[in-house]
Design a protein around this motif. Structure first.
Motif, mmCIF file in Angstrom:
data_model
loop_
_atom_site.group_PDB
_atom_site.id
_atom_site.type_symbol
_atom_site.label_atom_id
_atom_site.label_comp_id
_atom_site.label_asym_id
_atom_site.label_seq_id
_atom_site.Cartn_x
_atom_site.Cartn_y
_atom_site.Cartn_z
ATOM 1 N N GLU A 225 3.428 -20.296 27.034
ATOM 2 C CA GLU A 225 4.286 -19.144 27.354
ATOM 3 C C GLU A 225 5.762 -19.498 27.192
ATOM 4 N N THR B 62 1.981 -16.687 22.118
ATOM 5 C CA THR B 62 1.107 -15.758 22.850
ATOM 6 C C THR B 62 -0.366 -16.069 22.618
ATOM 7 N N GLU B 63 -0.718 -16.430 21.384
ATOM 8 C CA GLU B 63 -2.120 -16.736 21.092
ATOM 9 C C GLU B 63 -2.589 -17.950 21.885
ATOM 10 N N ALA C 205 -3.014 -17.005 25.500
ATOM 11 C CA ALA C 205 -4.199 -16.156 25.695
ATOM 12 C C ALA C 205 -5.485 -16.974 25.656
ATOM 13 N N ARG D 7 -6.961 -9.506 30.898
ATOM 14 C CA ARG D 7 -5.590 -9.896 30.527
ATOM 15 C C ARG D 7 -5.570 -10.619 29.181
ATOM 16 N N GLU E 41 -5.840 -8.054 26.387
ATOM 17 C CA GLU E 41 -4.545 -7.387 26.150
ATOM 18 C C GLU E 41 -3.684 -8.205 25.185
ATOM 19 N N LYS E 42 -3.644 -9.519 25.411
ATOM 20 C CA LYS E 42 -2.840 -10.389 24.545
ATOM 21 C C LYS E 42 -3.430 -10.457 23.136
ATOM 22 N N THR F 212 -5.260 -8.252 21.692
ATOM 23 C CA THR F 212 -5.106 -6.935 21.053
ATOM 24 C C THR F 212 -3.695 -6.790 20.483
ATOM 25 N N GLN F 213 -2.712 -7.262 21.226
ATOM 26 C CA GLN F 213 -1.322 -7.221 20.735
ATOM 27 C C GLN F 213 -1.184 -7.964 19.404
ATOM 28 N N LEU F 214 -1.966 -9.037 19.275
ATOM 29 C CA LEU F 214 -1.889 -9.878 18.074
ATOM 30 C C LEU F 214 -2.908 -9.466 17.010
ATOM 31 N N ASP F 215 -3.729 -8.456 17.320
ATOM 32 C CA ASP F 215 -4.780 -7.966 16.412
ATOM 33 C C ASP F 215 -5.751 -9.088 16.027
#
Length: 225
Positions: free
Chosen positions: A38, A43-44, A47, A72, A75-76, A78-81
């Motif tokens: 973090e 982010t990956e 996560a 949670r 969510e992370k 998904t943000q990164l597809d």
């Protein structure tokens, strides 16, 4: 200092301690891993560490905490597809829902995970989904369906030389044969699973194998064993 490498080492150690049945050390390393990623803005990586923490909480029986962490993580991802990581997390959620006896919801998550992993031809994820679906159908006493999924899990596991998965499948086959009254074959599979789990120091599977052997001996009337 090389923080990216340190974070990766923490994650590897965390997962290793989890497989060895040392949840406190696992969580310490995974929490440190997540914190470092973090701080780096990765982010990956964060996560992935978060999802691994969910696996530890699931194993120690804190199922609500595990589910919250998995949500949670999704969510992370998904943000990164990252569809493959979402599918992997679906497998983990399905496993927790099986523990909570929410089998309809578990089947939905696991079927979605299987379809997503199949599209990517990710054999490890497919094998895990088949294994969990086999476990689910055993709980529903749908033995033919369980047999189908467990055989699929074994075939896929052999392709990737998945030792952990192989041991887990042996245990589920032992359970399947116990439910069919095939006690000799059941015991052979469970003893093999127990031996391999001990060789690899996989405490989780050692406990599962003993639990199934206990049920087998009870059904055979061998209460002292």
């Amino acid at each position: 200092a090389y923080p990216e490498g340190l974070a990766k080492a923490n994650r590897v150690l965390g997962v290793a301690y989890w497989t060895m049945g040392k949840p406190k050390l696992a969580l310490e390393n995974l929490t440190e891993c997540q914190k470092t990623y973090e701080e780096l803005g990765n982010t990956e990586g964060a996560a992935n560490c978060l999802m691994n923490s969910g696996m530890v909480y699931a194993d120690i029986g804190d199922l609500e905490k595990a589910l919250d962490i998995y949500e949670r993580s999704i969510e992370k991802f998904t943000q990164l597809d990252l569809k493959s990581r979402i599918a992997t997390t679906f497998n983990k959620i399905g496993s927790v829902l099986i523990q909570k006896d929410q089998l309809t919801e578990a089947k939905e998550y696991l079927t979605n995970a299987l379809n997503m992993h199949s599209n990517d031809e990710f054999y490890y994820g497919m094998a895990e989904a088949h294994n969990l679906l086999g476990k689910l159908f055993l709980l529903q006493n749908e033995l033919e369906q369980a047999d189908y999924h467990l055989k699929k899990a074994v075939d896929l596991g052999e392709k990737i030389n998945d030792v952990d998965g192989f041991i887990g499948n042996l245990i589920q086959f032992g359970k399947l044969q116990r439910l069919r009254g095939e006690y000799e074959d059941s015991e052979a599979h469970l003893i093999e699973a127990l031996d391999k789990a001990k060789q690899n120091k996989l405490r989780k599977y050692i406990l599962e194998a003993y639990q199934e052997l206990k049920l087998l001996k009870r059904e055979q009337g061998k209460l002292e064993e």
